[in-house]
Structures are given as structure tokens and as C-alpha cells.
Design an enzyme around this catalytic site. Structure first.
Site, PDB file in Angstrom:
ATOM      1  N   THR A  12      51.373  55.645  26.657  1.00 10.25           N
ATOM      2  CA  THR A  12      51.557  57.095  26.568  1.00 10.25           C
ATOM      3  C   THR A  12      52.000  57.515  25.159  1.00 10.25           C
ATOM      4  OG1 THR A  12      53.828  56.888  27.411  1.00 10.25           O
ATOM      5  CG2 THR A  12      52.137  57.458  29.013  1.00 10.25           C
ATOM      6  N   SER A  17      68.406  58.408  33.242  1.00 12.61           N
ATOM      7  CA  SER A  17      67.962  59.783  33.533  1.00 12.61           C
ATOM      8  C   SER A  17      68.841  60.455  34.569  1.00 12.61           C
ATOM      9  CB  SER A  17      66.523  59.705  34.054  1.00 12.61           C
ATOM     10  OG  SER A  17      66.161  60.911  34.662  1.00 12.61           O
ATOM     11  N   SER A  67      57.429  57.551  32.852  1.00 11.69           N
ATOM     12  CA  SER A  67      58.447  58.577  33.092  1.00 11.69           C
ATOM     13  C   SER A  67      57.946  59.851  33.763  1.00 11.69           C
ATOM     14  CB  SER A  67      59.147  58.911  31.775  1.00 11.69           C
ATOM     15  OG  SER A  67      58.227  59.362  30.830  1.00 11.69           O
ATOM     16  N   PHE A 125      69.359  64.598  30.545  1.00 14.90           N
ATOM     17  CA  PHE A 125      68.910  65.699  31.381  1.00 14.90           C
ATOM     18  C   PHE A 125      67.536  66.108  30.824  1.00 14.90           C
ATOM     19  CE2 PHE A 125      72.161  66.537  34.627  1.00 14.90           C
ATOM     20  CZ  PHE A 125      72.893  65.391  34.378  1.00 14.90           C
ATOM     21  N   PHE A 136      63.652  52.634  24.993  1.00 14.20           N
ATOM     22  CA  PHE A 136      63.038  53.881  25.477  1.00 14.20           C
ATOM     23  C   PHE A 136      61.779  53.618  26.302  1.00 14.20           C
ATOM     24  CE2 PHE A 136      64.968  54.997  21.336  1.00 14.20           C
ATOM     25  CZ  PHE A 136      65.746  56.082  21.678  1.00 14.20           C
ATOM     26  N   LYS A 174      65.176  53.866  37.312  1.00 10.67           N
ATOM     27  CA  LYS A 174      66.217  54.073  36.292  1.00 10.67           C
ATOM     28  C   LYS A 174      67.569  53.589  36.827  1.00 10.67           C
ATOM     29  CE  LYS A 174      63.815  55.843  32.942  1.00 10.67           C
ATOM     30  NZ  LYS A 174      63.712  55.188  31.646  1.00 10.67           N
ATOM     31  N   TYR A 223      57.515  60.077  22.330  1.00 17.52           N
ATOM     32  CA  TYR A 223      58.163  61.319  21.843  1.00 17.52           C
ATOM     33  C   TYR A 223      59.600  61.057  21.357  1.00 17.52           C
ATOM     34  CZ  TYR A 223      60.799  65.702  22.718  1.00 17.52           C
ATOM     35  OH  TYR A 223      61.656  66.775  22.640  1.00 17.52           O
ATOM     36  N   ARG A 274      59.011  74.269  44.691  1.00 14.82           N
ATOM     37  CA  ARG A 274      58.453  72.923  44.870  1.00 14.82           C
ATOM     38  C   ARG A 274      59.459  72.141  45.704  1.00 14.82           C
ATOM     39  NH1 ARG A 274      57.199  71.043  38.781  1.00 14.82           N
ATOM     40  NH2 ARG A 274      59.421  71.464  38.721  1.00 14.82           N
ATOM     41  N   LEU A 310      59.065  71.862  30.841  1.00 14.63           N
ATOM     42  CA  LEU A 310      58.939  73.324  30.863  1.00 14.63           C
ATOM     43  C   LEU A 310      58.677  73.934  29.484  1.00 14.63           C
ATOM     44  CD1 LEU A 310      59.121  75.906  32.616  1.00 14.63           C
ATOM     45  CD2 LEU A 310      61.532  76.038  31.979  1.00 14.63           C
ATOM     46  N   TYR A 349      60.650  57.046  40.338  1.00 11.77           N
ATOM     47  CA  TYR A 349      61.065  57.048  38.930  1.00 11.77           C
ATOM     48  C   TYR A 349      62.586  56.936  38.839  1.00 11.77           C
ATOM     49  CZ  TYR A 349      62.343  59.047  34.397  1.00 11.77           C
ATOM     50  OH  TYR A 349      62.921  59.266  33.171  1.00 11.77           O
TER      51      TYR A 349
HETATM   52  N1  LIG Z   1      61.684  63.327  27.964  1.00  8.01           N
HETATM   53  C1  LIG Z   1      62.705  63.537  28.800  1.00  8.01           C
HETATM   54  O1  LIG Z   1      63.117  64.686  29.053  1.00  8.01           O
HETATM   55  C2  LIG Z   1      63.407  62.348  29.424  1.00  8.01           C
HETATM   56  C3  LIG Z   1      64.447  62.592  30.361  1.00  8.01           C
HETATM   57  C4  LIG Z   1      65.111  61.489  30.916  1.00  8.01           C
HETATM   58  C5  LIG Z   1      64.768  60.199  30.549  1.00  8.01           C
HETATM   59  N2  LIG Z   1      63.735  59.987  29.670  1.00  8.01           N
HETATM   60  C6  LIG Z   1      63.389  58.606  29.312  1.00  8.01           C
HETATM   61  O2  LIG Z   1      63.311  58.487  27.910  1.00  8.01           O
HETATM   62  C7  LIG Z   1      62.335  57.497  27.549  1.00  8.01           C
HETATM   63  C8  LIG Z   1      61.371  58.066  26.526  1.00  8.01           C
HETATM   64  O3  LIG Z   1      60.749  59.218  27.076  1.00  8.01           O
HETATM   65  P1  LIG Z   1      59.608  60.025  26.314  1.00  8.01           P
HETATM   66  O4  LIG Z   1      59.663  61.424  26.805  1.00  8.01           O
HETATM   67  O5  LIG Z   1      59.687  59.743  24.870  1.00  8.01           O
HETATM   68  O6  LIG Z   1      58.301  59.356  26.941  1.00  8.01           O
HETATM   69  P2  LIG Z   1      56.999  58.765  26.205  1.00  8.01           P
HETATM   70  O7  LIG Z   1      56.018  58.505  27.304  1.00  8.01           O
HETATM   71  O8  LIG Z   1      56.581  59.662  25.102  1.00  8.01           O
HETATM   72  O9  LIG Z   1      57.539  57.407  25.602  1.00  8.01           O
HETATM   73  C9  LIG Z   1      57.566  56.193  26.325  1.00  8.01           C
HETATM   74  C10 LIG Z   1      56.938  55.128  25.445  1.00  8.01           C
HETATM   75  O10 LIG Z   1      56.984  53.871  26.140  1.00  8.01           O
HETATM   76  C11 LIG Z   1      55.734  53.219  25.893  1.00  8.01           C
HETATM   77  N3  LIG Z   1      55.512  52.235  26.973  1.00  8.01           N
HETATM   78  C12 LIG Z   1      55.230  52.496  28.266  1.00  8.01           C
HETATM   79  N4  LIG Z   1      55.058  51.333  28.926  1.00  8.01           N
HETATM   80  C13 LIG Z   1      55.248  50.331  28.028  1.00  8.01           C
HETATM   81  C14 LIG Z   1      55.190  48.915  28.095  1.00  8.01           C
HETATM   82  N5  LIG Z   1      54.900  48.269  29.239  1.00  8.01           N
HETATM   83  N6  LIG Z   1      55.429  48.205  26.975  1.00  8.01           N
HETATM   84  C15 LIG Z   1      55.700  48.821  25.802  1.00  8.01           C
HETATM   85  N7  LIG Z   1      55.746  50.164  25.669  1.00  8.01           N
HETATM   86  C16 LIG Z   1      55.528  50.910  26.773  1.00  8.01           C
HETATM   87  C17 LIG Z   1      54.712  54.331  25.874  1.00  8.01           C
HETATM   88  O11 LIG Z   1      53.486  53.979  25.227  1.00  8.01           O
HETATM   89  C18 LIG Z   1      55.474  55.414  25.128  1.00  8.01           C
HETATM   90  O12 LIG Z   1      55.248  55.366  23.730  1.00  8.01           O
HETATM   91  C19 LIG Z   1      61.667  57.072  28.846  1.00  8.01           C
HETATM   92  O13 LIG Z   1      62.257  55.867  29.288  1.00  8.01           O
HETATM   93  C20 LIG Z   1      62.001  58.213  29.802  1.00  8.01           C
HETATM   94  O14 LIG Z   1      62.036  57.788  31.146  1.00  8.01           O
HETATM   95  C21 LIG Z   1      63.049  61.037  29.097  1.00  8.01           C
END
Ligand SMILES: NC(=O)c1ccc[n+]([C@@H]2O[C@H](COP(=O)([O-])OP(=O)(O)OC[C@H]3O[C@@H](n4cnc5c(N)ncnc54)[C@H](O)[C@@H]3O)[C@@H](O)[C@H]2O)c1
Length: 319
Positions: A35, A115, A75, A167, A71, A143, A11, A279, A190, A139
Site C-alpha cells: 500500500t 490504534s 490498516s 486516534f 509502522f 493491533k 503515509y 454506519r 475523513l 484490524y
Molecule cells: N492512518 C491512521 O489514521 C492510523 C490510525 C491508527 C493506526 N495506524 C497505523 O499506522 C501504521 C501506518 O499507517 P498508514 O496510514 O501510514 O498506512 P500505509 O498503508 O500508508 O502504510 C503501511 C505501510 O506498510 C507496508 N506494508 C504492508 N504490509 C507489509 C509487509 N508485509 N511487509 C512490509 N511492508 C508492509 C505498506 O506497503 C505501507 O507502505 C499502520 O500500522 C496503521 O495500522 C494508522
């Protein structure tokens, strides 16, 4: 300048890829699509479908890159409680492999997706980067572990790193190919869940008796496009040998009921919701202090809750 975007099929990563390309960067994506979605990666990017855990693949992905936006990772908080080893393996060990390969290839700049989960239950709000870190789930622990590794890499090997502590990321980016929606098979966020709420499966409000304005939890949301702007500023501000931690939020809190009300306005009808009990482990208020993002990165978010909800709805083709 070529940037390696790990997790570029996810994403947030796919949004980064698109904006980087628009701004004239060359981009390589490394993603195992566990994912993420291969069809989110545009043809202008070089795409290596493989895992962070495979050093050879990581080496190949780093070819020609000057910096990394990291990224990729697991997560889901709930999943991390059930599968802590998977989270340590991918998030911590995978990052170690990436850093080793970066050192070998003499690539010295990285921006990491950290995060708010690193802070755990806040003692004071808004949360400053100097606040105590005490994650309440595996998780958040992974981080925080990576943040600590990055500090060490700066001191020992001269790496330049910025950890951006997100956040709640929301909204969507409209690329030339169309919207890049949030597409998580297990959706825990949410705003997407509110927008998909139906009378048969109403979204649950966890706790209506918190000591907040309307009794529901307050969270800080940041639009994904604002978030990526901050990453591009971070790439330019990295100092070799130093590691900075910077919060990314909007610095403003919204209650669950405010999110429901914004989503009802965006869709033009009342969104069904069901009051539920609290929760365990949910703090009443999570709010970022974003002054450091402003002073260090010269960044301020420009998109409000209504924009996040409206863009998410458009990306889901709901409006
Ligand atoms: N979405 C949020 O609100 C949020 C908040 C805080 C932190 N984050 C962090 O931001 C990052 C991106 O989040 P997102 O929401 O886009 O999640 P997402 O799951 O859509 O993206 C993560 C990507 O990492 C890839 N991935 C997972 N394991 C892998 C591996 N071993 N090798 C290569 N690729 C791998 C997945 O296929 C996916 O495309 C994550 O690290 C997440 O922890 C997100």
C-alpha cells in the site's frame, strides 16, 4: 544511530523517515509497497523492498539498526472484516517474525503503531490507556494482539517497547522534496475524502442524529508531524524490560460538520456533502485522553484541525 522504519514507504512511515533523516538519524526502510510507494523513500535512506513475512529480508533490514519504528501493516477496517486471515498473517505473524529477528540481532527497542481500534466502543470518554479493550473488528484485534505480545516480550526477553495508540492521523509533512501526501488507493479517512468531495460524488456524513453538538460523530485528529515527534520522544524514553501503551490524539474532538467547515475555509468554497444513515459499529464520540503522552513522553500536539486540513489540501495541490 540507525533506525529501521518498517512501512517507511507508507503515509505515516515516509513522514517519519524524512523527519528522522533531518534530525541526523541513519534510516533503513523495510516495505513491500503493497500500500506504500517506493518513490516516497528518499535516496538518503537504505531501502529494502520486501516483506515482514520473510525472515531473511527482515534480518537484512535489521543490520546495523539500534531500534525499530514499526509502522508496516494492513490498516483498513472494512478489508479486515472480509480478509481476517490476511490481517492476522501480516500484522500479528509479521510482527512475531520481526521480534524474533530483533532478538537474534540483540536489538531491544521498538515503537509500535497501535490504534484506538483496540478499545472498541468506549464506555467513557475521553479514553484512558487503562480503559477496557474490546475491538469490534479483526484490524483492532490484530493491533491488540501485538500490544499483548510486546508486553510478553518485555517480561520474557527484556524487550523495551512502546505502543502508541493513534486516534485519527491527518495532515501532511512538507519535506525538502515537497509534500508527502496521504496516498491510500482505498481512502477511508475523513479529511482526504472531504477535500476530494465534488457535487457529483459528495462525501457522505454517516449519521446526523447522534447525541452530539450538531448530530454528527466526533473524532480526535492528530497531525502526522506531531505524531512523529511523539515517536522520536518515545525512542528516547523506552525502558528495557517494559512495555508502555500511550494514546496519541489531540485530546480534542471535532464533529464531522466542523471538519467540513474547516475544509470549506481552507479551500475557499462550500464543500458538498450528503447526509446518510449511521454506519453500524460507529461510536458517537471517540476522544483520547492524552495526559500520559504529556507526562511520559513530554509531548503535546501543537497543530490544530485547520493546520491538518490546510496541509492536506496543500499536499493534494488543492490550495
Ligand atoms: N492512518 C491512521 O489514521 C492510523 C490510525 C491508527 C493506526 N495506524 C497505523 O499506522 C501504521 C501506518 O499507517 P498508514 O496510514 O501510514 O498506512 P500505509 O498503508 O500508508 O502504510 C503501511 C505501510 O506498510 C507496508 N506494508 C504492508 N504490509 C507489509 C509487509 N508485509 N511487509 C512490509 N511492508 C508492509 C505498506 O506497503 C505501507 O507502505 C499502520 O500500522 C496503521 O495500522 C494508522
Amino acid at each position: 544511530m540507525r533506525i529501521l522504519v518498517t512501512g517507511g514507504a507508507g503515509y505515516i512511515g515516509a513522514t517519519a523517515v524524512d523527519i528522522l533523516l533531518t534530525q541526523g538519524f541513519d534510516v533503513t526502510v523495510l516495505d513491500d509497497c503493497s500500500t506504500g510507494h517506493a518513490d516516497s523513500v528518499p535516496s538518503q535512506a537504505r531501502f529494502i523492498e520486501g516483506s515482514l513475512l520473510d525472515a531473511h529480508t527482515v534480518r537484512e533490514a535489521l543490520t546495523g539498526a539500534s531500534a525499530v519504528l514499526h509502522f508496516a501493516g494492513k490498516s483498513l477496517v472494512g478489508e479486515s472484516v472480509v480478509k481476517p486471515d490476511l490481517y492476522h498473517e501480516v500484522n500479528v505473524h509479521g510482527t512475531r517474525i520481526l521480534l524474533e529477528e530483533m532478538r537474534t540481532a540483540a536489538i531491544q527497542r521498538i515503537v509500535f503503531s497501535s490504534s484506538a481500534a483496540t478499545y472498541g466502543e468506549p464506555v467513557t470518554t475521553p479514553i484512558l490507556e487503562s480503559a477496557a479493550t474490546s475491538p469490534t473488528n479483526p484490524y483492532g484485534e490484530t493491533k491488540l494482539a501485538v500490544d499483548n505480545i510486546l508486553t510478553q516480550e518485555g517480561q520474557l526477553h527484556g524487550l523495551g517497547a512502546i505502543s502508541l495508540r493513534y486516534f485519527n492521523v491527518a495532515g501532511a509533512h512538507k519535506s525538502q522534496r515537497g509534500w508527502l501526501p496521504e496516498r491510500h488507493d482505498t481512502e477511508t479517512h475523513l479529511i482526504p475524502n472531504v477535500l476530494r468531495s465534488t457535487p457529483d460524488k459528495p462525501v457522505k456524513i454517516f449519521g446526523t442524529d447522534w447525541s452530539t453538538v450538531d448530530g454528527t460523530c466526533i473524532r480526535d485528529y492528530v497531525h502526522v508531524v506531531d505524531l512523529i515527534d511523539a515517536h522520536i520522544s518515545a525512542l528516547q524514553k523506552i525502558q528495557l524490560g517494559s512495555h508502555e501503551v500511550i494514546n496519541l490524539g489531540s485530546g480534542r474532538g471535532y464533529s464531522v460538520r466542523e471538519v467540513l467547515s474547516a475544509a470549506s475555509s481552507a479551500l475557499g468554497h462550500q464543500i458538498p456533502a450528503q447526509d446518510s444513515s449511521r454506519r453500524s459499529g460507529d461510536p458517537a464520540v471517540l476522544l483520547a485522553d492524552i495526559k500520559k503522552a504529556s507526562t511520559y513522553l513530554g509531548w503535546t500536539p501543537t497543530r490544530d484541525l485547520l493546520a491538518m486540513v490546510t496541509d492536506t489540501a496543500a499536499s493534494f495541490q488543492l490550495s
